[in-house]
Design a protein around this motif. Structure first.
Motif: not given
Ligand code: N7H
Length: 484
Positions: A198, A261, A369
């Motif tokens: 998102i 992951l 991402r």
């Molecule tokens: Fe993450 N999740 O499902 O819980 N992530 N992420 N991530 N992530 C985001 O806003 C998830 C990982 C970031 O700007 C959402 O697009 C899972 C790594 C960043 O507000 C969800 C894994 C790293 C953001 C998840 C994972 C990040 C973000 C909300 C691994 C970097 C944006 C949807 C299995 C080191 C933050 C969205 C912002 C959002 C999940 C990995 C980073 C649901 C399951 C490794 C920067």
């Protein structure tokens, strides 16, 4: 309806497509390749750059037309398939790039021992320790990664077959193929159930006036030696100034971080069920860990919308009428209005990885991402072994940036892992999605209006099973490398 494309930005024709376009394909493959014959591989890279690599201009334009066509017709009428190519530091060395030149690149990209680097810097330990990674990630034999993307499985299989042969004829051999497939049951959601993809930074040069400069995601200029000032007659020639920036062929290229992951869905669900405080619903407790409900609605007051009802179930599920309005404001929020984290905990995944207004340099740390899920959807009542908790599923996390050190690594190292971030003299716990510690157990603090509820000794739900640091040169960069 007039079809409009993205604004002109000359470099889009040179930058590889997944970087600014985002492939947005439900089926992707990452072919991990080893260079056996450097001369043949350079010829192969040149052919790829000339005839096969998708550019950001092509992908952004296609995505725009795809969306407009789908909105008008109500179904997906357009299809495409894409290819991009990335090279590791070992691959660059094999095709003859001098160590002195590689040394001018991002210091984490050039690290010679990625396992040690991951262990000490990212805290990949315990189950995530590099000694437990898939064997192909434990050595430094991966030189090149081909990224293939298609709309359906059959087309992707065709691409894998075609480019396997192509690579083998080009002096490379295949170490492995990582398959990514979007969830078939819940489009756009990752395996824990949350909508992903998102929040992405906008790009100023692509027409977003509030966006970040393209130079945060691609190497915009490289400082090359030369330019010795003219010497007046009779004076000794000046020494050549030292090279201070990346080599010229890096221009318009981007660093790609790839993390494999594995997600333990049953353990995540069990933690949420066993620990959910009486005053919260399950939906809401899970949202407190991530910072958004499964639907994507953030636990924050979105500008222009009433405060999120944080006592109810996910406000979007079952309320289709509000969905569009909420979607329009999905990223339009900051944290100053919730300093104590009573709406969204300080350790929630999205607050840790992008603290927005809480720190001055949050935007400078942002990444593009481009990950995709892998493995079959988890079921608590599996009908086949690949739906069970024992089956391997998770996220092929991919992100692009101009600096691995300042972008991907900094938020993981300085924000997600330490319990003390944000710094206000209190412990907030780890980001329970990706946070890791020196010695294993993690904690999480849930602030409420009357208390700060701590949860201790939380085992990881996400385990690293492999990683790569790569560089995705521009088309011109690939050709310059091939011509050496
Ligand atoms: Fe993450 N999740 O499902 O819980 N992530 N992420 N991530 N992530 C985001 O806003 C998830 C990982 C970031 O700007 C959402 O697009 C899972 C790594 C960043 O507000 C969800 C894994 C790293 C953001 C998840 C994972 C990040 C973000 C909300 C691994 C970097 C944006 C949807 C299995 C080191 C933050 C969205 C912002 C959002 C999940 C990995 C980073 C649901 C399951 C490794 C920067």
């Amino acid at each position: 309806m007039a079809i409009s494309g993205p604004p002109a930005f000359a470099d889009l024709n040179d930058v590889q497509g997944n970087i600014f376009g985002g492939f947005l394909k439900d089926h992707q493959a990452f072919m991990l390749l080893r260079i056996d014959d450097a001369k043949a591989a350079k010829f192969w890279l040149n052919v790829l750059a000339r005839d096969h690599v998708a550019t950001s201009a092509e992908v952004t334009k296609f995505n725009e037309i795809f969306k407009q066509t789908r909105a008008r017709r109500g179904y997906e009428a357009l299809h495409s398939a894409w290819l991009n190519v990335a090279v590791t530091a070992a691959g660059l060395a094999k095709i003859g790039v001098a160590p002195t030149e590689i040394a001018l690149m991002d210091p984490s990209f050039t690290t010679t021992n990625l396992s040690d680097h991951a262990r000490t810097l990212l805290l990949d330990r315990g189950k995530s320790d590099p000694d437990h990674w898939k064997p192909q990630y434990r050595g430094s034999t991966i030189d090149v990664v081909l990224i293939l993307a298609a709309d359906d499985n059959e087309r992707l299989e065709e691409l894998i077959e075609r480019y396997s042969e192509h690579a083998c004829n080009g002096g490379l051999s295949i170490i492995d193929v990582e398959r990514g497939d979007a969830r078939s049951d819940r489009a756009g959601h990752e395996h824990f159930g949350f909508k992903d993809g998102i929040s992405q930074p906008g790009i100023r040069e692509l027409g977003d006036p509030n966006g970040l400069p393209a130079s945060q995601f691609i190497i915009e200029s490289s400082v090359v030696p030369g330019s010795v000032p003219p010497v007046p007659p009779g004076y000794a020639p000046q020494p050549t100034p030292p090279v201070t920036g990346p080599p010229a062929w890096c221009q318009n290229g981007s660093y790609m971080v790839f993390r494999r992951l594995r997600q333990y869905v049953d353990q995540f669900n069990a933690f949420a069920t066993d620990n959910c405080p009486a005053h919260l619903t399950q939906d809401l407790f899970r949202a407190k860990i991530v910072g958004r409900y499964e639907s994507g609605t953030p636990l924050a007051t979105m500008n222009g919308l009433p405060t999120v009802d944080v006592t109810s179930i996910d406000p979007v599920i079952g309320h289709e009428d509000v969905e569009q309005t909420v979607r329009e404001h999905w990223n339009d929020f900051a944290y100053a209005a919730d300093p104590l984290g009573q709406l969204m905990p300080a350790a929630a995944h999205i607050r840790k990885t992008n603290p927005r207004d809480l720190v001055g340099d949050s935007n400078a740390r942002r990444i593009l991402r481009r990950g995709i899920a892998y493995g079959k959807v988890y079921s608590a009542v599996p009908e086949s072994p690949d739906e069970s908790e024992a089956a391997d599923r998770g996220l092929l996390f991919v992100c692009y940036q101009a600096s691995i050190v300042n972008q991907f690594e900094f938020p993981q190292q300085a924000w997600a892992n330490p319990s003390t971030f944000p710094v206000d003299g209190q412990d907030h716990g780890q980001d329970l999605i990706i946070g890791q510690t020196q010695d294993g157990p993690r904690q999480f603090v849930l602030p409420t209006p009357t208390a700060r509820i701590p949860f201790q000794n939380i085992a990881p739900f996400v385990v690293t099973t492999g990683m790569l640091y790569c560089f995705q040169p521009s088309l011109a960069g690939l050709q310059a490398l091939a011509a050496r």
